[in-house]
Design an enzyme around this catalytic site. Structure first.
Site, PDB file in Angstrom:
ATOM      1  N   GLU A 160       0.813  -1.227   0.000  1.00  0.00           N
ATOM      2  CA  GLU A 160       0.000   0.000   0.000  1.00  0.00           C
ATOM      3  C   GLU A 160       0.845   1.276   0.000  1.00  0.00           C
ATOM      4  OE1 GLU A 160      -2.800  -0.515   3.237  1.00  0.00           O
ATOM      5  OE2 GLU A 160      -3.505  -2.413   2.422  1.00  0.00           O
ATOM      6  N   ASN A 201       2.189  -4.955  -3.227  1.00  0.00           N
ATOM      7  CA  ASN A 201       0.788  -5.318  -3.016  1.00  0.00           C
ATOM      8  C   ASN A 201      -0.019  -4.057  -2.743  1.00  0.00           C
ATOM      9  OD1 ASN A 201      -1.142  -7.496  -2.488  1.00  0.00           O
ATOM     10  ND2 ASN A 201      -1.058  -6.919  -0.326  1.00  0.00           N
ATOM     11  N   HIS A 237     -10.213  -6.264  -2.441  1.00  0.00           N
ATOM     12  CA  HIS A 237     -11.282  -6.029  -1.453  1.00  0.00           C
ATOM     13  C   HIS A 237     -12.446  -5.358  -2.193  1.00  0.00           C
ATOM     14  CE1 HIS A 237      -8.891  -7.350   1.881  1.00  0.00           C
ATOM     15  NE2 HIS A 237      -7.909  -6.527   1.554  1.00  0.00           N
ATOM     16  N   GLU A 266      -5.928 -10.773  -1.554  1.00  0.00           N
ATOM     17  CA  GLU A 266      -6.763 -10.578  -0.360  1.00  0.00           C
ATOM     18  C   GLU A 266      -8.229 -10.492  -0.739  1.00  0.00           C
ATOM     19  OE1 GLU A 266      -5.364  -7.248   2.009  1.00  0.00           O
ATOM     20  OE2 GLU A 266      -3.272  -7.715   1.591  1.00  0.00           O
ATOM     21  N   ASP A 268     -11.997 -10.416  -1.008  1.00  0.00           N
ATOM     22  CA  ASP A 268     -13.283 -10.577  -0.334  1.00  0.00           C
ATOM     23  C   ASP A 268     -14.285  -9.663  -1.015  1.00  0.00           C
ATOM     24  OD1 ASP A 268     -12.412  -8.160   0.895  1.00  0.00           O
ATOM     25  OD2 ASP A 268     -12.039  -9.125   2.821  1.00  0.00           O
TER      26      ASP A 268
HETATM   27  O1  G3I Z   1      -5.407  -8.774  18.686  1.00  0.00           O
HETATM   28  C1  G3I Z   1      -6.148  -7.651  19.161  1.00  0.00           C
HETATM   29  C2  G3I Z   1      -7.015  -8.048  20.331  1.00  0.00           C
HETATM   30  O2  G3I Z   1      -6.198  -8.438  21.396  1.00  0.00           O
HETATM   31  C3  G3I Z   1      -7.889  -6.856  20.726  1.00  0.00           C
HETATM   32  O3  G3I Z   1      -8.791  -7.253  21.706  1.00  0.00           O
HETATM   33  C4  G3I Z   1      -8.674  -6.346  19.531  1.00  0.00           C
HETATM   34  C5  G3I Z   1      -9.491  -5.104  19.863  1.00  0.00           C
HETATM   35  O4  G3I Z   1      -9.740  -4.308  18.738  1.00  0.00           O
HETATM   36  O5  G3I Z   1      -7.788  -6.030  18.485  1.00  0.00           O
HETATM   37  C6  G3I Z   1      -7.017  -7.141  18.047  1.00  0.00           C
HETATM   38  O6  G3I Z   1      -6.191  -6.719  17.008  1.00  0.00           O
HETATM   39  C7  G3I Z   1      -6.838  -6.474  15.769  1.00  0.00           C
HETATM   40  C8  G3I Z   1      -6.175  -7.366  14.734  1.00  0.00           C
HETATM   41  O7  G3I Z   1      -6.709  -7.085  13.480  1.00  0.00           O
HETATM   42  C9  G3I Z   1      -6.397  -8.843  15.009  1.00  0.00           C
HETATM   43  O8  G3I Z   1      -7.752  -9.149  14.941  1.00  0.00           O
HETATM   44  C10 G3I Z   1      -6.640  -5.021  15.426  1.00  0.00           C
HETATM   45  O9  G3I Z   1      -7.367  -4.210  16.321  1.00  0.00           O
HETATM   46  C11 G3I Z   1      -7.140  -4.791  14.032  1.00  0.00           C
HETATM   47  O10 G3I Z   1      -6.808  -3.468  13.640  1.00  0.00           O
HETATM   48  C12 G3I Z   1      -6.478  -5.758  13.070  1.00  0.00           C
HETATM   49  O11 G3I Z   1      -7.058  -5.550  11.803  1.00  0.00           O
HETATM   50  C13 G3I Z   1      -6.342  -6.098  10.716  1.00  0.00           C
HETATM   51  C14 G3I Z   1      -6.052  -4.996   9.716  1.00  0.00           C
HETATM   52  O12 G3I Z   1      -5.416  -5.539   8.580  1.00  0.00           O
HETATM   53  C15 G3I Z   1      -5.179  -3.930  10.311  1.00  0.00           C
HETATM   54  O13 G3I Z   1      -4.913  -2.949   9.384  1.00  0.00           O
HETATM   55  C16 G3I Z   1      -7.213  -7.149  10.073  1.00  0.00           C
HETATM   56  O14 G3I Z   1      -7.365  -8.259  10.958  1.00  0.00           O
HETATM   57  C17 G3I Z   1      -6.569  -7.616   8.764  1.00  0.00           C
HETATM   58  O15 G3I Z   1      -7.491  -8.416   8.073  1.00  0.00           O
HETATM   59  C18 G3I Z   1      -6.257  -6.419   7.909  1.00  0.00           C
HETATM   60  O16 G3I Z   1      -5.629  -6.890   6.750  1.00  0.00           O
HETATM   61  C19 G3I Z   1      -5.264  -5.893   5.801  1.00  0.00           C
HETATM   62  C20 G3I Z   1      -4.028  -6.402   5.105  1.00  0.00           C
HETATM   63  O17 G3I Z   1      -3.023  -6.707   6.020  1.00  0.00           O
HETATM   64  C21 G3I Z   1      -3.531  -5.395   4.097  1.00  0.00           C
HETATM   65  N1  G3I Z   1      -4.576  -5.046   3.159  1.00  0.00           N
HETATM   66  C22 G3I Z   1      -5.821  -4.623   3.740  1.00  0.00           C
HETATM   67  C23 G3I Z   1      -6.330  -5.659   4.740  1.00  0.00           C
HETATM   68  C24 G3I Z   1      -7.656  -5.229   5.288  1.00  0.00           C
HETATM   69  O18 G3I Z   1      -7.556  -4.050   6.022  1.00  0.00           O
END
Ligand code: G3I
Length: 554
Positions: A160, A201, A237, A266, A268
């Site tokens: 990104e 990516n 996405h 990725e 969806d």
């Molecule tokens: O692990 C913590 C947990 O302990 C806590 O209770 C909870 C509360 O919000 O957060 C948890 O962490 C989250 C993590 O995902 C695991 O679930 C983060 O807040 C959350 O921000 C994080 O989001 C991820 C996101 O990237 C962050 O930017 C998504 O799972 C993940 O699917 C997403 O993936 C990205 C790719 O890496 C890059 N391209 C876009 C894609 C979608 O945004």
């Protein structure tokens, strides 16, 4: 005797192998898991994995291992997970994913080394020199850890780096190090693993647009400088309410021509909740079309879905009121999108030979000098593979040309020629590639005008006429270009013997029978697609029925 029996075994084995290859797929094989079909097409079908359910949910583990031949850590390989404090590397989550993949004969795509998000604050506040060193250390340590592991085959090296307009994203990486961080990151990754495939990516680069073109230009430029970029990832996405990028395949092909591998990383397809069967059907069409595009492009390595069950998806946390983006529901039941992915991967083995019904007669609207919109009554598909979309053709006798494709029952045609009559028909397409009969034709004529960036079109309508004259009102002037224009000039020809007697909303001059109408002071500025109008009155010999022609605009 033992010699004979082992020969017999070898012979029977050979017969068995030949039978396996030569017989058509059995029903069981045709409905086999996704990974079987992907592998037989030479592609991967991947999923993102979350470490939580991977460690404690049997259904999650079973589907992840059975259906997919590649995995990506959804979060566990990101910087905040692998080096939360400087010099403190933690690989528990990353190792759990790699070990799972190894046990299940799956490949791992590493995600991601250098990103503006999910990177700890300590990195962001470093000086330029320290930040570049930290980046190189991070890459060499993380990539180096898995360099000898045959499961880990590729990495998202940078993620990104563009903003939504295709400019370099104003991230701490770019603001501190300038664009050179990208080349440095790739070189560090290559130094750490000479065999891994190294990818750049991004999202919203699936279709041909300013952001994907910026990506294309960057990859082309950096490869020209010898930077080891092997692969471009289209995140994918998508959302059913925003339309499908119909030029996905064409976009993949232009990147492939640069010599890079492409992949969907990725995927969806979200929707506004609640789910409905019609939204599920549309979503399935999107999944099918993405997989089909990858199957059609030799340089496309495969498709990774960003998770597989709606039980675990980033979508509802990020897009309020949206969800259901994946191919299994939250109870691990397969959705129509699963079937779409399956059938697209199974490809030629589909038993659907029934074409969809013919679309209804298209109707045209918003016709300009180079564009037109069409809409038609949707087709239905009963053969089992599902409606995949529509092909739109120009009727030209023996050699009709395809003007475009759409996944919905409408299309915005662009790139048309000015002052040209188009006869157009539509054919529906199903997931097995069956094409419907032609719809009835629609006929429309584009406006005059050069079209293109900053171009304009003009068309006049005779409002009233009598034996000795007529009023042309409106003459519509449309900015058919992609940027604003600050003035326009319309010319047209009066038939012999006709005389201009008045005009309004334009500054008009006459030379012979050629009339030149320039914008007035108040109606010269037209935004892209905006229109204005003027009018004029003409006297003509009594009984003459001719009217002006040849409206052109510049
Ligand atoms: O692990 C913590 C947990 O302990 C806590 O209770 C909870 C509360 O919000 O957060 C948890 O962490 C989250 C993590 O995902 C695991 O679930 C983060 O807040 C959350 O921000 C994080 O989001 C991820 C996101 O990237 C962050 O930017 C998504 O799972 C993940 O699917 C997403 O993936 C990205 C790719 O890496 C890059 N391209 C876009 C894609 C979608 O945004």
């Amino acid at each position: 005797m033992s010699v004979h029996s082992s020969s017999l075994v070898r012979a029977l084995t050979l017969v068995g192998i030949l039978v396996t290859f030569l017989l058509p797929a059995t029903a069981a094989e045709a409905s086999g898991p996704l990974r079987t079909h992907a592998a037989s097409r030479g592609k991967f079908i991947g999923t993102a994995l979350a470490t939580g359910p991977l460690s404690n949910e049997t259904s999650y583990r079973n589907i992840a291992s059975t259906e997919f031949n590649q995995v990506t850590a959804e979060n566990a390989m990101k910087w905040e997970s692998t080096q939360p404090s400087q010099g403190q590397f933690t690989f528990s989550g990353a190792d759990a994913i790699v070990n799972f993949a190894t046990q299940n004969n799956q490949q791992v795509h590493g995600h991601t080394l250098v990103w503006h998000s999910q990177t700890p604050g300590w990195v962001q506040s470093l000086s330029a020199t320290a930040m570049r060193t930290a980046m190189q250390t991070h890459i060499s340590t993380v990539v180096g850890r898995y360099a000898d592991n045959p499961a880990v085959v590729s990495w998202d090296v940078v993620n990104e780096v563009f903003d939504d307009n295709g400019n370099m994203r104003s991230s701490f990486w770019y603001n501190t190090l300038g664009e050179s961080f990208i080349a440095d990151a790739f070189r560090a990754a290559r130094a750490a693993d000479s065999n891994a495939r190294l990818c750049i990516n991004d999202y919203n680069v699936e279709g041909i647009n300013s952001k994907s073109t910026a990506m294309y230009n960057l990859v082309s430029r950096l490869r020209g400088q010898g930077v080891p970029i092997d692969c471009v990832g289209f995140q994918g996405h998508l959302a059913i309410q925003y339309g499908f990028p119909n030029d996905l395949q064409q976009n993949m092909e232009r990147f492939a021509a640069l010599g890079v591998q492409v992949r969907v990383t990725e995927l969806d397809v979200r929707m506004q909740m609640p789910r409905s069967s019609s939204k599920d059907t549309t979503q399935a069409t999107y999944y099918r079309n993405v997989v089909n595009a990858c199957m059609a492009v030799t340089a496309c390595a495969g498709v990774t879905i960003w998770g597989f069950t709606d039980r675990y998806s980033w979508v509802p946390d990020t897009f309020s009121g949206e969800g259901a983006a994946l191919i299994y529901d939250e109870n691990y039941q397969r959705k129509p999108s699963y079937t779409a992915v399956h059938d697209a991967l199974a490809g030629g083995s589909s038993s659907d030979t029934t074409a969809p019904s013919a679309p209804g007669t298209p109707s045209s609207s918003n016709v300009t000098s180079n564009a037109a919109s069409l809409t038609w009554t949707a087709s239905t598909d009963t053969g089992g593979s599902g409606l995949a979309g529509y092909n739109v053709y120009r009727e030209q006798g023996a050699t009709d040309t395809q003007l475009g494709q759409s996944t919905t029952n409408s299309i915005a045609l662009t790139g048309l020629s000015p002052s040209t009559q188009y006869q157009v028909y539509v054919r529906a397409r199903d997931g097995a590639g069956n094409l419907s009969a032609n719809s009835p034709l629609v006929t429309f004529t584009t406006l005059s005008g050069p079209g293109g960036s900053g171009g304009c079109g003009a068309a006049g309508t005779v409002q009233t006429q009598w034996s000795g004259g007529y009023v042309v009102q409106p003459v519509t002037v449309t900015n058919t270009g992609t940027s604003s224009i600050s003035g326009w000039t319309v010319t047209f020809t009066l038939p012999a013997g006709h005389t201009l007697t008045g005009s309004w909303n334009a500054a008009v001059t006459v030379s012979g029978q050629t009339v030149t109408a320039r914008n007035a002071g108040y109606n010269g500025t037209l935004a892209a697609n905006a229109s204005t109008s003027f009018g004029f009155q003409v006297s003509r010999p009594s009984g003459n029925t001719q009217t002006p022609s040849g409206y052109t605009c510049a």
